[in-house]
Design an enzyme around this catalytic site. Structure first.
Site, PDB file in Angstrom:
ATOM      1  N   CYS A   5       0.828  -1.215   0.000  1.00  0.00           N
ATOM      2  CA  CYS A   5       0.000   0.000   0.000  1.00  0.00           C
ATOM      3  C   CYS A   5       0.859   1.261   0.000  1.00  0.00           C
ATOM      4  O   CYS A   5       2.078   1.192   0.078  1.00  0.00           O
ATOM      5  CB  CYS A   5      -0.887   0.024   1.231  1.00  0.00           C
ATOM      6  SG  CYS A   5      -1.692  -1.536   1.592  1.00  0.00           S
TER       7      CYS A   5
HETATM    8  N1  GLN Z   1      -1.138  -6.590   4.426  1.00  0.00           N
HETATM    9  C1  GLN Z   1      -1.937  -5.399   4.429  1.00  0.00           C
HETATM   10  C2  GLN Z   1      -3.241  -5.604   3.667  1.00  0.00           C
HETATM   11  O1  GLN Z   1      -3.524  -6.627   3.149  1.00  0.00           O
HETATM   12  C3  GLN Z   1      -1.177  -4.247   3.857  1.00  0.00           C
HETATM   13  C4  GLN Z   1      -1.051  -4.418   2.394  1.00  0.00           C
HETATM   14  C5  GLN Z   1      -0.100  -3.546   1.732  1.00  0.00           C
HETATM   15  O2  GLN Z   1       0.795  -2.886   2.311  1.00  0.00           O
HETATM   16  N2  GLN Z   1      -0.229  -3.628   0.467  1.00  0.00           N
HETATM   17  O3  GLN Z   1      -4.001  -4.689   3.584  1.00  0.00           O
END
Ligand code: GLN
Length: 249
Positions: A5
Site C-alpha cells: 500500500c
Molecule cells: N497486508 C496489508 C493488507 O492486506 C497491507 C497491504 C499492503 O501494504 N499492500 O491490507
C-alpha cells in the site's frame, strides 16, 4: 506476489484533504494507480481511507471505502472542503488471502489513534498465535487482515503508556521475534505523527512549518529525505527525530 500500500501522514498548519491527498502531482490518488517507488504490486485499488482531527474532539474523523480512491466521486467532492492540522491517508493493495473489505482499509482507529500498515507479515497465522495475548481486541483489530492485528498490538502498547513512536517500534520488535515480514507503520494522535520502517520505504519532509511522512514523495520539490530501514521517525510540532528501532524504547 505481495502487494504494498501507500500512505501519508501530515502534521502542521491546517491543510485540506484535497490539497494533501488529491492535488499534488504524485498525490496518494495518483499513487493509487501510478506509484513511482513501489517495490511490490502495481495498483492500490482495494480500498482507501483518510483520518483527520478537528477542534474540540480527541477522536479523529475517519472516512474509508472498499473501492479505489480515484473512483470515489463523493470523496473528491468533500476533500477540498475539509481542513485539518493532522491527517493520515492510505490507499490499499490487498495482500493475497485478505479480503478487499472496508474494514481492512487503513487508517484503523481507536480512541485518539490512527494507524496504517504498509507490507505483510510473512506468517500471519504464526504471528497471531505467538502474540495473541499481547493484543487489545478493539473493534478495528478484529478486521480480517494482518494490519488489524498489528493495530491491536499497538493499541495495547499505547494504552500501557508507550508514546506514539515507541509503541510502533515495540510492535515491530514483537513481530520480528514472532516471525518475519515487512512492517512499515504510520500512526497519528492529533498532536504528533510517527512511523517505523521495516522492509518498505518511507520519506520525511519538513516544509512551511509542516512535517509530512510518506511512502513516497508526492512531488518533486526538494526536501524529501528517506528514512533508513529499521528506524523510527517521530514528529511533534515541527521537530523531527529519526532513531534506530533498537534504541526506541
Ligand atoms: N497486508 C496489508 C493488507 O492486506 C497491507 C497491504 C499492503 O501494504 N499492500 O491490507
Amino acid at each position: 506476489m505481495t502487494a504494498v500500500c501507500r500512505h501519508v501522514a501530515y502534521l502542521g498548519p491546517p491543510t485540506t484533504l484535497g490539497g494533501l491527498l488529491m492535488d499534488p502531482p504524485h498525490s496518494l490518488c495518483v499513487q493509487s494507480y501510478a506509484p513511482r517507488r513501489q517495490r511490490h504490486g502495481t495498483v492500490n485499488a482495494d480500498g482507501f481511507g483518510a483520518g483527520w482531527y478537528v477542534d474540540r474532539r480527541a477522536e479523529p474523523v475517519r472516512y474509508r471505502r472498499a473501492q479505489s480512491i480515484w473512483s470515489d466521486q463523493s470523496f473528491a467532492s468533500l476533500a477540498p472542503t475539509i481542513a485539518s492540522g493532522c491527517v493520515l491517508g492510505a490507499v490499499r493493495s490487498a495482500t493475497p488471502g485478505f479480503p478487499a473489505d472496508e474494514s481492512c482499509a487503513a487508517p484503523f482507529a481507536e480512541g485518539p489513534w490512527l494507524f496504517s500498515h504498509n507490507g505483510a507479515t510473512a506468517e500471519p497465522a504464526l504471528v497471531r498465535k505467538a502474540l495473541r495475548d499481547a493484543v487489545d481486541w478493539v473493534p478495528d483489530a478484529l478486521a480480517p487482515v494482518d494490519s488489524a492485528f498489528l493495530f491491536g498490538l499497538a493499541v495495547a502498547r499505547w494504552r500501557a503508556g508507550a508514546s506514539l513512536g515507541t509503541g510502533l517500534a515495540g510492535v515491530v520488535r514483537d513481530v520480528a521475534t514472532a516471525g518475519d515480514g515487512r512492517v512499515t507503520l504510520l500512526a497519528a494522535d492529533g498532536e504528533r505523527v510517527a512511523g517505523v520502517t521495516w522492509g518498505e520505504p518511507m520519506y520525511v519532509r519538513r516544509h512551511h512549518g509542516a512535517v509530512v511522512v510518506a511512502s513516497e514523495p508526492y512531488d518533486d520539490e526538494p526536501g524529501w529525505e528517506e528514512v533508513p530501514d529499521r528506524h523510527l521517525v517521530q514528529a511533534e510540532n515541527s521537530a523531527v527525530t529519526v532513531t534506530p528501532i533498537e534504541e526506541a524504547t
